[in-house]
Scaffold this active site. Sequence first.
Site, PDB file in Angstrom:
ATOM      1  N   THR A 185       0.847  -1.186   0.000  1.00  0.00           N
ATOM      2  CA  THR A 185       0.000   0.000   0.000  1.00  0.00           C
ATOM      3  C   THR A 185       0.882   1.235   0.000  1.00  0.00           C
ATOM      4  OG1 THR A 185      -1.598   1.300   1.231  1.00  0.00           O
ATOM      5  CG2 THR A 185      -0.236  -0.169   2.535  1.00  0.00           C
ATOM      6  N   GLU A 330      -5.286  -2.744   3.849  1.00  0.00           N
ATOM      7  CA  GLU A 330      -5.067  -3.368   5.164  1.00  0.00           C
ATOM      8  C   GLU A 330      -6.314  -4.080   5.704  1.00  0.00           C
ATOM      9  OE1 GLU A 330      -4.085  -0.371   4.265  1.00  0.00           O
ATOM     10  OE2 GLU A 330      -2.274   0.284   5.311  1.00  0.00           O
ATOM     11  N   LYS A 439      -8.390  22.491   7.929  1.00  0.00           N
ATOM     12  CA  LYS A 439      -8.627  23.071   9.256  1.00  0.00           C
ATOM     13  C   LYS A 439      -8.791  24.574   9.117  1.00  0.00           C
ATOM     14  CE  LYS A 439      -6.099  19.227  10.646  1.00  0.00           C
ATOM     15  NZ  LYS A 439      -5.170  18.809   9.592  1.00  0.00           N
ATOM     16  N   TRP A 444     -13.250  21.852  11.260  1.00  0.00           N
ATOM     17  CA  TRP A 444     -12.855  21.033  10.122  1.00  0.00           C
ATOM     18  C   TRP A 444     -13.813  21.183   8.952  1.00  0.00           C
ATOM     19  CZ3 TRP A 444     -11.889  15.816  13.080  1.00  0.00           C
ATOM     20  CH2 TRP A 444     -10.663  15.920  13.772  1.00  0.00           C
TER      21      TRP A 444
HETATM   22  P1  AMP Z   1      -6.314   1.607  -0.506  1.00  0.00           P
HETATM   23  O1  AMP Z   1      -5.558   0.912   0.567  1.00  0.00           O
HETATM   24  O2  AMP Z   1      -5.453   2.060  -1.635  1.00  0.00           O
HETATM   25  O3  AMP Z   1      -7.479   0.815  -0.955  1.00  0.00           O
HETATM   26  O4  AMP Z   1      -6.875   2.958   0.116  1.00  0.00           O
HETATM   27  C1  AMP Z   1      -7.710   2.938   1.221  1.00  0.00           C
HETATM   28  C2  AMP Z   1      -8.251   4.315   1.464  1.00  0.00           C
HETATM   29  O5  AMP Z   1      -9.116   4.714   0.396  1.00  0.00           O
HETATM   30  C3  AMP Z   1      -9.113   4.434   2.690  1.00  0.00           C
HETATM   31  O6  AMP Z   1      -8.346   4.539   3.864  1.00  0.00           O
HETATM   32  C4  AMP Z   1      -9.926   5.677   2.382  1.00  0.00           C
HETATM   33  O7  AMP Z   1      -9.189   6.851   2.650  1.00  0.00           O
HETATM   34  C5  AMP Z   1     -10.126   5.577   0.895  1.00  0.00           C
HETATM   35  N1  AMP Z   1     -11.440   4.997   0.601  1.00  0.00           N
HETATM   36  C6  AMP Z   1     -11.743   3.743   0.239  1.00  0.00           C
HETATM   37  N2  AMP Z   1     -13.063   3.597   0.013  1.00  0.00           N
HETATM   38  C7  AMP Z   1     -13.628   4.800   0.260  1.00  0.00           C
HETATM   39  C8  AMP Z   1     -14.958   5.316   0.228  1.00  0.00           C
HETATM   40  N3  AMP Z   1     -15.982   4.565  -0.140  1.00  0.00           N
HETATM   41  N4  AMP Z   1     -15.142   6.602   0.565  1.00  0.00           N
HETATM   42  C9  AMP Z   1     -14.115   7.393   0.937  1.00  0.00           C
HETATM   43  N5  AMP Z   1     -12.837   6.980   0.975  1.00  0.00           N
HETATM   44  C10 AMP Z   1     -12.588   5.699   0.641  1.00  0.00           C
END
Ligand code: AMP
Length: 542
Positions: A185, A330, A439, A444
């Site tokens: 990641t 994760e 911020k 926020w």
């Molecule tokens: P990844 O590990 O590349 O899949 O990224 C995970 C991150 O994507 C999460 O911690 C969120 O910040 C973002 N994410 C995934 N799904 C969503 C969603 N439906 N809405 C908003 N953010 C999301």
Amino acid sequence: MLGLMQDWPLTCDKIITHAKINYPEREIISRQVSGAITRTNYGEVHDRARRLSSALIKRGVKLGDRIGTMAWNNARHFETWYGLIGIGAIYHTLNPRLFPEQLKYIVNHADDRMIFLDLTFVPLLEAHQDAMPGVKSFVIMCDRDEMPKTSLRGAECFEDLIDDGDEEVQWGGFDENTACGLCYTSGTTGNPKGVLYSHRSNTLMGMTAAMGSMMNVTGSDVCLMVVPMFHANAWALTFSGPMAGMKLVMPGPFMDGKSIYELLDGEKCSFSAAVPTVWLMLLNYLEDNKKKLPYLNSVLIGGSACPRSIMETFDKDFGVQVIHAWGMTETSPLGTISQVEPEIAHLPYEEQLSYRLKQGKPPLIVEMKITDEAGNELPRDGVASGILKVRGPGVSKAYFGGEGGDILDADGWFDTGDMASIDPLGYMQITDRSKDVIKSGGEWISSIDLENAAMGHKAAAECAVIGLPHPKWDERPLLIVVLKKGQKAKAKDFQKFLKGKIAKWWMPDDVVFVDELPHGPTGKVSKLDLREQFKDYKLPTA
Ligand code: AMP
């Protein structure tokens, strides 16, 4: 006293064996790099995966070895995964959109001993193979007559490898906690970090994802699996698909609106899963070409927040149900899903939509809570927004090689890096990535909410919001917009449009227009790059 039921290790080889026995004829359809469509089925994929395992053993591959795959979604990629999984070797998905420096880093960090690749990636890996000394050989996933002349070390054609194996090979027989897959990641700070899935976590996540209250994966569905296998197990579809005998359609490298439409229509797909960017491209194509989606029932949208405009367009113009999901590499990856539950089923459309646009509820195997910075749990009142923490058997407890040190707190909670609220019905809503939240004057502003509101403007193709320094308020929002082809708009048009849709003090101090937004390796807008791009930009109010 222990129960008296059979102890049957949950290893992932059983998934494809189950599919072979029970749904041998269900198809897996792939768009190849050449554009050609090929068809196979679970029975054949199983048999070829076994032959692959046997050929890999001949080449010295053993339990625990990491083997890279740099490939699009296609049947050979699927066969490679199950060929590796069966003998306890570890598929390590390489995201081709990573920068070469990151790619070299993760191949070396994982100590990959072989790499399987699609034809697309021959030049890329030829250019960088010298910086990956641990990789002993490369397998090119193509037909024999497509095999290119290549300088890749020990290059072999996938079909030759399969031919060299036989089906008499021992699968499984190891502990269910054995490592199964590795996916790095880049969502964290510093170097990419490896998330190491186990057979048990993948099996549990596959079963969980298939549940009716989650993705509702069934054998009657035909799924266009757009979300890449190099993006967190294609959201568990690689496991829940064969568990349920779902027909799979794999788009290969072609994810533009026209190609996606052709597969949805041509293969009569009833279900699909992808990030919002893919759906935006499809919806634009459908609008421009006056097409409909007669076979599609539902789409799963995740990876970043689903804009209201996408959900409404699917609902009203196409009768397609959008299921919004949240997760991360994760979390294997399913963290939450927003389904219409009885408590909201009777609500008027607009009110129900506000729940469906949230990221939803976790499955049994994921626990979640929100806390303040001191770690105190915040109320589930739909108002308080705090750090989202999760734990459960599908959540990482450490990164590969111990990178990043301890990642859990004393009670086993993992900090997701996301900010969220949880409402009294239990629906979680991501308010922002903790590092993207703006911020302003000690309060926020959610960049996600602002982006979603701006996306409702008819001229907007894509929107992003970042915070810029402000002498009085600390930070103020800047809205960055890509306009749809042929559309024109000014900053004040967007500000006027947003009036009444957001809190007054959330109004972006400025709106700028760009030709395109920078995207990261998983297709998300890279706020890091945007902040860099606009670091010298002065807000008119500053
Ligand atoms: P990844 O590990 O590349 O899949 O990224 C995970 C991150 O994507 C999460 O911690 C969120 O910040 C973002 N994410 C995934 N799904 C969503 C969603 N439906 N809405 C908003 N953010 C999301």
